[in-house]
Design a protein around this motif. Sequence first.
Motif, PDB file in Angstrom:
ATOM      1  N   ASN A  84       0.817  -1.218   0.000  1.00  0.00           N
ATOM      2  CA  ASN A  84       0.000   0.000   0.000  1.00  0.00           C
ATOM      3  C   ASN A  84       0.851   1.269   0.000  1.00  0.00           C
ATOM      4  OD1 ASN A  84      -2.645  -1.228   0.060  1.00  0.00           O
ATOM      5  ND2 ASN A  84      -2.160  -1.838   2.147  1.00  0.00           N
ATOM      6  N   ARG A  85       1.964   1.221  -0.735  1.00  0.00           N
ATOM      7  CA  ARG A  85       2.838   2.388  -0.828  1.00  0.00           C
ATOM      8  C   ARG A  85       2.736   3.070  -2.189  1.00  0.00           C
ATOM      9  NH1 ARG A  85       8.232  -0.081   2.028  1.00  0.00           N
ATOM     10  NH2 ARG A  85       7.372  -0.167   4.117  1.00  0.00           N
ATOM     11  N   TYR A  86       1.888   2.539  -3.038  1.00  0.00           N
ATOM     12  CA  TYR A  86       1.812   3.034  -4.415  1.00  0.00           C
ATOM     13  C   TYR A  86       0.402   2.803  -4.932  1.00  0.00           C
ATOM     14  CZ  TYR A  86       2.665   2.857  -9.493  1.00  0.00           C
ATOM     15  OH  TYR A  86       2.608   3.044 -10.846  1.00  0.00           O
ATOM     16  N   ASN A  87      -0.161   3.827  -5.555  1.00  0.00           N
ATOM     17  CA  ASN A  87      -1.464   3.685  -6.197  1.00  0.00           C
ATOM     18  C   ASN A  87      -1.264   3.358  -7.670  1.00  0.00           C
ATOM     19  OD1 ASN A  87      -3.047   4.246  -3.973  1.00  0.00           O
ATOM     20  ND2 ASN A  87      -3.183   6.415  -4.416  1.00  0.00           N
ATOM     21  N   PRO A  88      -1.928   2.323  -8.154  1.00  0.00           N
ATOM     22  CA  PRO A  88      -1.765   1.977  -9.569  1.00  0.00           C
ATOM     23  C   PRO A  88      -2.515   2.950 -10.472  1.00  0.00           C
ATOM     24  CG  PRO A  88      -3.470   0.633  -8.601  1.00  0.00           C
ATOM     25  CD  PRO A  88      -2.878   1.447  -7.468  1.00  0.00           C
ATOM     26  N   SER A  89      -2.045   3.079 -11.691  1.00  0.00           N
ATOM     27  CA  SER A  89      -2.820   3.807 -12.693  1.00  0.00           C
ATOM     28  C   SER A  89      -4.086   2.994 -12.969  1.00  0.00           C
ATOM     29  CB  SER A  89      -2.013   3.950 -13.987  1.00  0.00           C
ATOM     30  OG  SER A  89      -1.831   2.663 -14.586  1.00  0.00           O
ATOM     31  N   MET A  90      -5.052   3.603 -13.586  1.00  0.00           N
ATOM     32  CA  MET A  90      -6.277   2.867 -13.928  1.00  0.00           C
ATOM     33  C   MET A  90      -5.964   1.720 -14.881  1.00  0.00           C
ATOM     34  SD  MET A  90      -8.770   3.843 -12.160  1.00  0.00           S
ATOM     35  CE  MET A  90     -10.062   2.960 -12.997  1.00  0.00           C
ATOM     36  N   MET A  91      -5.050   1.937 -15.807  1.00  0.00           N
ATOM     37  CA  MET A  91      -4.699   0.878 -16.756  1.00  0.00           C
ATOM     38  C   MET A  91      -4.032  -0.300 -16.049  1.00  0.00           C
ATOM     39  SD  MET A  91      -5.937   1.639 -19.623  1.00  0.00           S
ATOM     40  CE  MET A  91      -5.193   0.349 -20.588  1.00  0.00           C
ATOM     41  N   LEU A  92      -3.166  -0.013 -15.079  1.00  0.00           N
ATOM     42  CA  LEU A  92      -2.520  -1.087 -14.334  1.00  0.00           C
ATOM     43  C   LEU A  92      -3.538  -1.810 -13.454  1.00  0.00           C
ATOM     44  CD1 LEU A  92      -0.128  -2.746 -13.440  1.00  0.00           C
ATOM     45  CD2 LEU A  92       0.501  -0.895 -11.860  1.00  0.00           C
ATOM     46  N   ALA A  93      -4.400  -1.050 -12.791  1.00  0.00           N
ATOM     47  CA  ALA A  93      -5.438  -1.676 -11.952  1.00  0.00           C
ATOM     48  C   ALA A  93      -6.326  -2.575 -12.803  1.00  0.00           C
ATOM     49  CB  ALA A  93      -6.266  -0.603 -11.245  1.00  0.00           C
ATOM     50  N   TYR A  94      -6.692  -2.106 -13.993  1.00  0.00           N
ATOM     51  CA  TYR A  94      -7.515  -2.899 -14.902  1.00  0.00           C
ATOM     52  C   TYR A  94      -6.781  -4.170 -15.335  1.00  0.00           C
ATOM     53  CZ  TYR A  94     -10.033  -4.337 -19.066  1.00  0.00           C
ATOM     54  OH  TYR A  94     -10.711  -5.079 -19.995  1.00  0.00           O
ATOM     55  N   GLY A  95      -5.497  -4.031 -15.669  1.00  0.00           N
ATOM     56  CA  GLY A  95      -4.711  -5.185 -16.097  1.00  0.00           C
ATOM     57  C   GLY A  95      -4.591  -6.240 -15.004  1.00  0.00           C
ATOM     58  N   ILE A  96      -4.384  -5.776 -13.774  1.00  0.00           N
ATOM     59  CA  ILE A  96      -4.277  -6.705 -12.648  1.00  0.00           C
ATOM     60  C   ILE A  96      -5.621  -7.394 -12.413  1.00  0.00           C
ATOM     61  CG2 ILE A  96      -3.929  -6.870 -10.156  1.00  0.00           C
ATOM     62  CD1 ILE A  96      -1.845  -4.577 -10.480  1.00  0.00           C
ATOM     63  N   ALA A  97      -6.702  -6.634 -12.429  1.00  0.00           N
ATOM     64  CA  ALA A  97      -8.038  -7.215 -12.230  1.00  0.00           C
ATOM     65  C   ALA A  97      -8.332  -8.256 -13.301  1.00  0.00           C
ATOM     66  CB  ALA A  97      -9.097  -6.116 -12.229  1.00  0.00           C
ATOM     67  N   LYS A  98      -7.912  -7.970 -14.521  1.00  0.00           N
ATOM     68  CA  LYS A  98      -8.142  -8.900 -15.631  1.00  0.00           C
ATOM     69  C   LYS A  98      -7.404 -10.225 -15.409  1.00  0.00           C
ATOM     70  CE  LYS A  98      -8.356  -8.793 -20.635  1.00  0.00           C
ATOM     71  NZ  LYS A  98      -8.080  -8.034 -21.841  1.00  0.00           N
ATOM     72  N   VAL A  99      -6.179 -10.162 -14.867  1.00  0.00           N
ATOM     73  CA  VAL A  99      -5.416 -11.379 -14.567  1.00  0.00           C
ATOM     74  C   VAL A  99      -6.198 -12.272 -13.605  1.00  0.00           C
ATOM     75  CG1 VAL A  99      -3.374 -12.254 -13.353  1.00  0.00           C
ATOM     76  CG2 VAL A  99      -3.121 -10.419 -15.028  1.00  0.00           C
ATOM     77  N   PHE A 100      -6.838 -11.650 -12.618  1.00  0.00           N
ATOM     78  CA  PHE A 100      -7.572 -12.411 -11.606  1.00  0.00           C
ATOM     79  C   PHE A 100      -9.038 -12.632 -11.962  1.00  0.00           C
ATOM     80  CE2 PHE A 100      -4.026 -10.489  -9.210  1.00  0.00           C
ATOM     81  CZ  PHE A 100      -3.427 -11.660  -8.801  1.00  0.00           C
ATOM     82  N   ASP A 101      -9.460 -12.104 -13.107  1.00  0.00           N
ATOM     83  CA  ASP A 101     -10.838 -12.239 -13.575  1.00  0.00           C
ATOM     84  C   ASP A 101     -11.837 -11.712 -12.542  1.00  0.00           C
ATOM     85  OD1 ASP A 101     -12.712 -12.879 -15.520  1.00  0.00           O
ATOM     86  OD2 ASP A 101     -13.070 -14.878 -14.692  1.00  0.00           O
ATOM     87  N   VAL A 102     -11.523 -10.523 -12.012  1.00  0.00           N
ATOM     88  CA  VAL A 102     -12.395  -9.843 -11.056  1.00  0.00           C
ATOM     89  C   VAL A 102     -12.504  -8.382 -11.469  1.00  0.00           C
ATOM     90  CG1 VAL A 102     -11.789 -11.389  -9.136  1.00  0.00           C
ATOM     91  CG2 VAL A 102     -10.471  -9.281  -9.485  1.00  0.00           C
ATOM     92  N   THR A 103     -13.341  -7.624 -10.778  1.00  0.00           N
ATOM     93  CA  THR A 103     -13.423  -6.192 -11.054  1.00  0.00           C
ATOM     94  C   THR A 103     -12.318  -5.462 -10.286  1.00  0.00           C
ATOM     95  OG1 THR A 103     -14.887  -5.681  -9.201  1.00  0.00           O
ATOM     96  CG2 THR A 103     -15.943  -6.350 -11.283  1.00  0.00           C
ATOM     97  N   ILE A 104     -12.039  -4.249 -10.713  1.00  0.00           N
ATOM     98  CA  ILE A 104     -11.056  -3.426 -10.003  1.00  0.00           C
ATOM     99  C   ILE A 104     -11.492  -3.252  -8.548  1.00  0.00           C
ATOM    100  CG2 ILE A 104     -10.082  -1.090  -9.844  1.00  0.00           C
ATOM    101  CD1 ILE A 104     -10.191  -0.995 -12.927  1.00  0.00           C
ATOM    102  N   GLU A 105     -12.791  -3.059  -8.344  1.00  0.00           N
ATOM    103  CA  GLU A 105     -13.310  -2.851  -6.984  1.00  0.00           C
ATOM    104  C   GLU A 105     -13.133  -4.086  -6.109  1.00  0.00           C
ATOM    105  OE1 GLU A 105     -14.974  -2.164  -9.772  1.00  0.00           O
ATOM    106  OE2 GLU A 105     -15.289   0.010  -9.719  1.00  0.00           O
ATOM    107  N   ASP A 106     -13.053  -5.264  -6.723  1.00  0.00           N
ATOM    108  CA  ASP A 106     -12.813  -6.485  -5.943  1.00  0.00           C
ATOM    109  C   ASP A 106     -11.403  -6.497  -5.356  1.00  0.00           C
ATOM    110  OD1 ASP A 106     -15.336  -7.557  -6.409  1.00  0.00           O
ATOM    111  OD2 ASP A 106     -14.683  -8.684  -8.164  1.00  0.00           O
ATOM    112  N   LEU A 107     -10.477  -5.830  -6.006  1.00  0.00           N
ATOM    113  CA  LEU A 107      -9.078  -5.823  -5.556  1.00  0.00           C
ATOM    114  C   LEU A 107      -8.689  -4.578  -4.776  1.00  0.00           C
ATOM    115  CD1 LEU A 107      -7.119  -7.180  -8.655  1.00  0.00           C
ATOM    116  CD2 LEU A 107      -7.535  -8.346  -6.507  1.00  0.00           C
ATOM    117  N   PHE A 108      -9.226  -3.437  -5.169  1.00  0.00           N
ATOM    118  CA  PHE A 108      -8.809  -2.165  -4.581  1.00  0.00           C
ATOM    119  C   PHE A 108      -9.976  -1.500  -3.859  1.00  0.00           C
ATOM    120  CE2 PHE A 108      -6.050  -3.023  -8.179  1.00  0.00           C
ATOM    121  CZ  PHE A 108      -4.790  -2.859  -7.609  1.00  0.00           C
ATOM    122  N   ASP A 109      -9.718  -1.011  -2.641  1.00  0.00           N
ATOM    123  CA  ASP A 109     -10.739  -0.392  -1.806  1.00  0.00           C
ATOM    124  C   ASP A 109     -10.720   1.113  -2.000  1.00  0.00           C
ATOM    125  OD1 ASP A 109     -12.493   0.449   0.118  1.00  0.00           O
ATOM    126  OD2 ASP A 109     -11.351  -0.319   1.814  1.00  0.00           O
TER     127      ASP A 109
END
Length: 67
Positions: free
Chosen positions: A37-62
């Motif tokens: 929790n020392r870095y906020n991802p860009s929207m594109m990175l958050a989207y890419g990570i969520a896609k890897v886990f097949d979840v929504t961005i909101e499922d991973l990031f609060d």
Amino acid sequence: VLKNRLKVARAEKGLSQGDLAQLVGVSRQTIMQLERNRYNPSMMLAYGIAKVFDVTIEDLFDFSEVQ
């Protein structure tokens, strides 16, 4: 800084920090900083990570802590 459940999701999927970093095109250090929790991802990175886990961005990031 956003809180996230990235470390838990990564462990559930059996991925190392390096594996996830390679899948989304960033360094392992970036994944490490995100998990701490020392870095906020860009929207594109958050989207890419969520896609890897097949979840929504909101499922991973609060977003409730963002002001």
